[in-house]
Write an enzyme that holds these catalytic residues in place. Sequence first.
Site, PDB file in Angstrom:
ATOM      1  CB  CYS A 122      -0.871   0.041   1.248  1.00 64.49           C
ATOM      2  SG  CYS A 122      -1.839  -1.440   1.476  1.00 64.49           S
ATOM      3  NE  ARG A 155       4.549   2.131  -1.264  1.00 63.55           N
ATOM      4  CZ  ARG A 155       5.402   2.150  -0.247  1.00 63.55           C
ATOM      5  NH1 ARG A 155       6.565   2.733  -0.388  1.00 63.55           N
ATOM      6  NH2 ARG A 155       5.094   1.613   0.912  1.00 63.55           N
ATOM      7  CD1 TRP A 196       0.054  -5.597  -3.797  1.00 59.68           C
ATOM      8  CD2 TRP A 196       0.132  -6.562  -1.794  1.00 59.68           C
ATOM      9  NE1 TRP A 196       0.637  -6.823  -3.951  1.00 59.68           N
ATOM     10  CE2 TRP A 196       0.693  -7.439  -2.741  1.00 59.68           C
ATOM     11  CE3 TRP A 196       0.070  -6.973  -0.459  1.00 59.68           C
ATOM     12  CZ2 TRP A 196       1.192  -8.704  -2.393  1.00 59.68           C
ATOM     13  CZ3 TRP A 196       0.562  -8.222  -0.113  1.00 59.68           C
ATOM     14  CH2 TRP A 196       1.110  -9.063  -1.083  1.00 59.68           C
ATOM     15  CG  ASN A 249       1.844   0.676   4.026  1.00 59.32           C
ATOM     16  OD1 ASN A 249       1.617  -0.529   3.938  1.00 59.32           O
ATOM     17  ND2 ASN A 249       3.023   1.205   3.769  1.00 59.32           N
ATOM     18  N   GLY A 250       0.009  -1.197   6.263  1.00 65.24           N
ATOM     19  CA  GLY A 250       0.481  -2.044   7.362  1.00 65.24           C
ATOM     20  C   GLY A 250      -0.572  -3.090   7.706  1.00 65.24           C
ATOM     21  CD  GLU A 265      18.458 -11.209  -8.518  1.00 58.82           C
ATOM     22  OE1 GLU A 265      17.877 -11.835  -7.606  1.00 58.82           O
ATOM     23  OE2 GLU A 265      18.041 -10.130  -8.954  1.00 58.82           O
ATOM     24  CE  LYS A 308      15.118  -9.637 -10.736  1.00 56.17           C
ATOM     25  NZ  LYS A 308      15.550  -9.044  -9.535  1.00 56.17           N
ATOM     26  CD  GLU A 316      11.376 -10.377  -9.580  1.00 55.07           C
ATOM     27  OE1 GLU A 316      10.695 -10.069  -8.600  1.00 55.07           O
ATOM     28  OE2 GLU A 316      12.585 -10.086  -9.679  1.00 55.07           O
ATOM     29  CG  HIS A 330      22.724 -35.553  -5.973  1.00 53.02           C
ATOM     30  ND1 HIS A 330      23.216 -36.745  -5.500  1.00 53.02           N
ATOM     31  CD2 HIS A 330      23.796 -34.800  -6.302  1.00 53.02           C
ATOM     32  CE1 HIS A 330      24.545 -36.697  -5.520  1.00 53.02           C
ATOM     33  NE2 HIS A 330      24.918 -35.528  -6.011  1.00 53.02           N
ATOM     34  CE  LYS A 338      11.844  -1.396  -6.147  1.00 56.66           C
ATOM     35  NZ  LYS A 338      12.715  -2.396  -6.804  1.00 56.66           N
TER      36      LYS A 338
HETATM   37  C1  F6R Z   1      12.999  -9.138  -6.682  1.00 57.03           C
HETATM   38  C2  F6R Z   1      12.875  -8.174  -5.616  1.00 57.03           C
HETATM   39  C3  F6R Z   1      12.563  -8.669  -4.263  1.00 57.03           C
HETATM   40  C4  F6R Z   1      13.301  -7.832  -3.210  1.00 57.03           C
HETATM   41  C5  F6R Z   1      12.863  -8.263  -1.807  1.00 57.03           C
HETATM   42  C6  F6R Z   1      13.592  -7.488  -0.737  1.00 57.03           C
HETATM   43  O1  F6R Z   1      13.321  -8.534  -7.887  1.00 57.03           O
HETATM   44  O2  F6R Z   1      12.991  -6.994  -5.828  1.00 57.03           O
HETATM   45  O3  F6R Z   1      12.847 -10.029  -4.130  1.00 57.03           O
HETATM   46  O4  F6R Z   1      14.677  -8.016  -3.376  1.00 57.03           O
HETATM   47  O5  F6R Z   1      11.493  -8.042  -1.665  1.00 57.03           O
HETATM   48  O6  F6R Z   1      13.359  -6.125  -0.856  1.00 57.03           O
HETATM   49  P1  F6R Z   1      14.301  -5.069  -0.170  1.00 57.03           P
HETATM   50  O7  F6R Z   1      15.624  -5.154  -0.833  1.00 57.03           O
HETATM   51  O8  F6R Z   1      13.629  -3.758  -0.392  1.00 57.03           O
HETATM   52  O9  F6R Z   1      14.389  -5.440   1.283  1.00 57.03           O
END
Ligand code: F6R
Length: 607
Positions: free
Chosen positions: A2, A27, A75, A101-102, A480, A484, A487, A503, A602
């Site tokens: 949010c 976000r 959200w 938010n929360g 990673e 990427k 997601e 395995h 985000k």
């Molecule tokens: C993936 C991504 C998330 C963040 C994770 C932690 O592309 O962005 O996996 O890395 O939510 O977020 P932060 O770094 O803001 O703690």
Amino acid sequence: MCGIVGFTGKQSAAPVLLDGLKKLEYRGYDSAGISVMDGKKIAVSKVTGRIANLCEKTQDGTNVSGFTGIGHTRWATHGAPTEENAHPHLSNDGRFAVVHNGIIENYLILREELKQAGYHFDSETDTEVIVHLVEMYYRGDVKEALMRTANRLQGSYALGVICSEQPGKIYAMREASPLILGVGVGENFFASDVTALVSHTRNVIYLEDGEFAELSGDSIRIFDLSGQQIHKKITRIMWDVQAAEKGGYEHFMLKEIMEQPAAVKATIAPRIKGGKICFDELSVTQEDLKGISQIIITACGSAYYAGCAGKYALERLTRIPVQVELASELRYSDPLIDEQTLLIVISQSGETADTIAAMRECKARGAKTLAIVNVVGSTVSTIADYTVYTWAGPEIAVATTKGYTTQVAVLYMLAIYVAEKLGRIGEETADYIKTLQALPRRIQQAIDMNPSIPAFAKKYHKSKALFFIGRNTDYATALEGALKMKEISYLHSEAYAAGELKHGTIALIEEHQPIIALCCNPSIMEKTLSNIVEVKSRGAEVLALTFRNNQKILSVADDLLFIPETDALFAGVIEIVPLQLLAYYVAKENNCDIDKPKNLAKSVTVE
Ligand code: F6R
């Protein structure tokens, strides 16, 4: 997650709120709303879906009059993304509107209590209890009502409140959720993050837990929960408005991928002085470092994978044992942590709920905490004993790119810094530093030397699954790379340690199964090569990522991605870049909402 905004001043509030909400879109959200006060009563407009729908409903804010208001992007957590559940929520008497938010953890008990007291609920949200509590406790003083409400709430909240009896005033309150006040001239603001504020003002005040503020057009007063007024410093935001705009790129993600040479340079260059790594922000002595018996790195998602990538350099150079732990696991694991533990916390946003909780848990057990954070003034930075900022600038795309590479770059620097201070590396320091200084240039080369990526995306985008394999540092980057891909393109992708294939995983290999093989670490290249041969003999198609003149790999792979040659210990920040681009172009082929992937946010400010 949010996002909230608030405005009070002399211009029409609705367009300002809508503009702020647009800036917070990144976000992640699924409904939105605004409440504006026209001096007498509060008008509410809410929609499901995009801010564009709210703009349409309010004719870009022109059909909502008033100079004071609050807005929200939701959200969904408690209750589906419907108009009823969208914020702002109104009190039963219509005098208050609240955005939140929360998560209010004790909302069920409060809901029952409020129902017994005669309040009716229009939504399924946890938030609605807040507005009814405020109404219940209001005796003509909003401050008093807010303090009494805060006293009843368990959980996390950034709140925005307006009251029809207090024209021109907006209220903001924070506990474990980000909230920033924007200080304007004749107008004031609040928002979940600075991106919503910078087009209006660069002067901000970071609200901390247990603080609340009363804002009018020409004053900001901040209080603690006993009602004592407190004075806080104004911070000047240094980055410019363009940094949070697309600048001609189709997506923020592509822009942010391309910004990586500059972001890594901005993070590394000022910290190299006289042939040494200097962290002016760390006042640690050799004695302090000698007292460290273990390093634990904790984070979530990509930041966790940054920890995995940085662990190799940190452990190899410092000879201190390093463990990387998911924050969501660490916080509940009764961890073996003491005063000799250095906890490195990694977070782009600095607001990730699990990361903050794990950090608090380890701090309580005596660990020294060092945070690697991008957002200045964020919660993680305020809790940490030491903070090292990644100077990546604002990252808007939900999928992190420059956030990740700058985090890994800081870990490389820390490895050299600690090892040098402990006397565990000597003359080789100069070579390591040269390698670091060359990273921005090599990232740019990695971008330039892979023009075939869009074509590979066309070839692979319809695959049922993509498997990434690698060993050691290559494995960390594979993790990673796979995240990427999944997601943003929604294509099932997994990373496997190449040595683990036999395995179990090799059972998945069938004719034409794409395998992305990372081969950028010469020390174990031969081993990965054997794995490539094994999967190929079972019909897999291999897209290998390696150095341009690596003949062995060139001769077995079907397709190739390249990086320039560099020391494998520090290759991770270069190696990930072609994989980010591949994920981007596969997502584009799949017509995905690249900057705002479905179901993702985000900044994950709830558990
Ligand atoms: C993936 C991504 C998330 C963040 C994770 C932690 O592309 O962005 O996996 O890395 O939510 O977020 P932060 O770094 O803001 O703690």
